[in-house]
Design an enzyme around this catalytic site. Structure first.
Site, PDB file in Angstrom:
ATOM      1  N   GLY A  56       0.773  -1.242   0.000  1.00  0.00           N
ATOM      2  CA  GLY A  56       0.000   0.000   0.000  1.00  0.00           C
ATOM      3  C   GLY A  56       0.798   1.282   0.000  1.00  0.00           C
ATOM      4  N   PRO A 114       4.917  -4.880  -0.773  1.00  0.00           N
ATOM      5  CA  PRO A 114       4.807  -3.714  -1.647  1.00  0.00           C
ATOM      6  C   PRO A 114       4.650  -4.098  -3.116  1.00  0.00           C
ATOM      7  CG  PRO A 114       7.096  -4.129  -1.131  1.00  0.00           C
ATOM      8  CD  PRO A 114       6.304  -5.156  -0.365  1.00  0.00           C
ATOM      9  N   GLY A 115       3.777  -3.415  -3.813  1.00  0.00           N
ATOM     10  CA  GLY A 115       3.655  -3.602  -5.253  1.00  0.00           C
ATOM     11  C   GLY A 115       3.945  -2.277  -5.937  1.00  0.00           C
ATOM     12  N   ARG A 116       2.997  -1.361  -5.791  1.00  0.00           N
ATOM     13  CA  ARG A 116       3.079  -0.065  -6.463  1.00  0.00           C
ATOM     14  C   ARG A 116       4.389   0.676  -6.177  1.00  0.00           C
ATOM     15  NH1 ARG A 116      -1.493   2.914  -7.669  1.00  0.00           N
ATOM     16  NH2 ARG A 116      -2.638   1.827  -6.041  1.00  0.00           N
ATOM     17  N   ARG A 163      -6.260   2.869 -15.357  1.00  0.00           N
ATOM     18  CA  ARG A 163      -6.313   3.620 -14.090  1.00  0.00           C
ATOM     19  C   ARG A 163      -6.988   4.987 -14.205  1.00  0.00           C
ATOM     20  NH1 ARG A 163      -2.640   5.047 -11.273  1.00  0.00           N
ATOM     21  NH2 ARG A 163      -3.570   4.438  -9.297  1.00  0.00           N
ATOM     22  N   CYS A 196     -14.305   3.041 -27.899  1.00  0.00           N
ATOM     23  CA  CYS A 196     -15.602   3.687 -28.114  1.00  0.00           C
ATOM     24  C   CYS A 196     -16.316   3.979 -26.802  1.00  0.00           C
ATOM     25  CB  CYS A 196     -16.471   2.812 -28.991  1.00  0.00           C
ATOM     26  SG  CYS A 196     -16.708   1.204 -28.241  1.00  0.00           S
ATOM     27  N   GLU A 197     -15.655   4.702 -25.910  1.00  0.00           N
ATOM     28  CA  GLU A 197     -16.290   5.125 -24.656  1.00  0.00           C
ATOM     29  C   GLU A 197     -15.768   6.508 -24.312  1.00  0.00           C
ATOM     30  OE1 GLU A 197     -16.828   2.800 -21.278  1.00  0.00           O
ATOM     31  OE2 GLU A 197     -16.635   0.875 -22.310  1.00  0.00           O
ATOM     32  N   TYR A 217      -0.174  -1.812 -11.977  1.00  0.00           N
ATOM     33  CA  TYR A 217      -1.579  -1.902 -12.385  1.00  0.00           C
ATOM     34  C   TYR A 217      -1.793  -1.284 -13.764  1.00  0.00           C
ATOM     35  CZ  TYR A 217      -1.528  -2.854  -7.444  1.00  0.00           C
ATOM     36  OH  TYR A 217      -1.198  -3.377  -6.213  1.00  0.00           O
TER      37      TYR A 217
END
Ligand code: LLP
Length: 425
Positions: free
Chosen positions: A239, A275-277, A313, A353-354, A382
């Protein structure tokens, strides 16, 4: 700190020009810096040196096996949340002795696979899950090590979708429940309780929630520790926030270490973290090409060849990702550089297409020409891990730069890849 710099009017990753990579591998393209990854792991190790933590890199942030190999090379273990993530580790022949396995919905097949591969422990999220692990392990004639994931009811002050430590979230056992469950574990033959775990959310930029959460978890630990429940591990989860607007991290890991130090000391347990991010977010950019410069009614659009399927994201969390041309005389303003004189106020959007398909909104960018390259910063965590084939778009290639060398670590998908599984049936 990272290793993305403008030199002679062009962006370089370590010793390699981004334009050269785009030429060679095409766009959209994820470009990772090995030096930055290593630097971030080193920063965490130094900050928490006193506790010699077991660092388990969170595979979900970026699960490319070549990145996992790099991590293993640094002596880092892994946090996984599915059989698939564990499969990546096993298939690559990486050590499983420091793998921890969280997640609220582990299936029998996944539990069996994890036990077979000798992971360090399961982080158990509910009593029914505990019973299932006990049942599966007994059936295999094994005893599975577990930690209880405690939900300490702490607000991590982050996006609602990435807050995990409040009672309204689906994760972990409340302190009361964990206390009650601990009394039953000693009599279960298939599991042994090795520690407590808490992961309260992601992109956390203040140390207080960690300190509060760990105090609560350690209180419980001291209360329930006994000869039959030795509780050797205290896992503080992941986190740690990355700074998406600077080369410096949002908060120095030393601050997290200082705030959590007293609880860790008090626990007398071995510290673990996931930890990742923090490790990977600022270790990659997504390189994209400007397709069309479109003047709308009261809105200017830079339409680029990367969309929400490549990097979701901004669309999903309204997350800010820095964007800047690859050719530029200065560092971008979000990294301490100057605003572009005569810049263009625009939305940087993809081909999907959004209307939610954007990488950045209301950005002041230097005027760019069609065909020019731009970099989306902080794309390592991510990013590719959440990429999809929406709108039948092949997913991007990934490249790892190490000093002055670079290599493809995932080839670009093709149109043929898109239909392969449908044509196999
Ligand atoms: N441990 C557990 C049990 C987790 O669920 C997670 C992330 C981590 C560790 C690693 O968290 P980190 O250090 O990376 O913050 N897709 C979202 C983030 C979701 C995080 C999910 N769990 C985003 O792009 O912001």
């Amino acid at each position: 700190m990272d290793f993305f710099r403008y030199e002679d009017g062009a962006l370089k990753v370590e010793g390699v020009a981004v334009s050269e990579l785009a030429e060679r591998y095409g766009t959209p393209l994820y470009v990772y810096s090995a030096g930055t990854l290593e630097h971030h792991v080193e920063q965490l190790r130094t900050a928490f040196a006193r506790h010699e933590p077991v660092i388990c890199y969170s595979v979900k942030a970026c699960s490319n096996v070549h990145i996992l190999e790099r991590m293993a090379g640094l002596g880092v273990g892994f946090d996984v949340v599915s059989g698939g993530e564990l499969y990546r580790i096993v298939k690559a022949g990486l050590p499983t002795e420091n793998v921890v396995y969280a997640g609220v919905g582990k299936t029998e097949v996944e539990i069996r696979f994890a036990i077979d591969n000798g992971i360090l422990m399961f982080n158990v999220e509910s009593e029914p899950e505990l019973r299932e692990i006990d049942r599966v392990a007994r059936g295999m004639g094994k005893k599975a090590r577990i930690a209880m994931r405690v939900n300490p009811n702490v607000d991590a002050h982050t996006h609602a979708y990435t807050t995990t430590g409040k009672h309204e979230n689906k994760f972990g056992l409340t302190i009361e429940k964990a206390r009650a469950v601990s009394g039953k574990i000693a009599s279960m033959d298939g599991v042994s309780l090795a520690g407590l775990h808490a992961h309260i959310g992601s992109q956390i930029t203040s140390p207080e929630p960690y300190a509060t959460a760990l105090e609560r978890v350690v209180d419980l630990m001291l209360e329930i520790r006994s000869e039959s429940l030795p509780l050797e591990y205290l896992n503080m989860g992941g986190g740690f926030g990355a700074n998406y607007e600077s080369t410096e991290q949002a908060l120095q890991p030393t601050e997290f270490a200082k705030a959590t130090g007293p609880a860790v000391e008090r626990s007398g347990a071995r510290l673990m973290m996931e930890p990742g991010r923090y490790v990977v977010a600022n270790a990659a950019i997504l390189v994209s090409r400007l397709l069309y410069d479109k003047e709308g009614e009261g809105k200017h659009f830079y339409i680029v060849d990367a969309g929400m399927n490549d990097l979701i994201r901004p669309s999903l969390y309204e997350a800010y990702q820095g964007i800047w041309p690859v050719k530029s005389e200065t560092e971008p303003p979000f990294r301490g550089g100057r605003e572009a004189p005569g810049g263009v106020l625009c939305d940087v959007v993809g081909p999907i297409c959004e209307s939610g398909d954007f990488l950045g909104r209301d950005r002041k960018l230097p005027a760019m020409g069609e065909g020019d390259l731009l970099a989306v910063y902080g794309a390592g965590a991510y990013g590719m891990a959440m990429a999809s084939n929406y709108n039948s778009r092949p997913r991007p290639a990934e490249v790892l730069v190490d000093g002055s060398s670079h290599r493809l670590i995932r080839r670009r998908e093709t149109w043929e890849d898109l239909v392969r599984l449908e044509n196999e049936v």
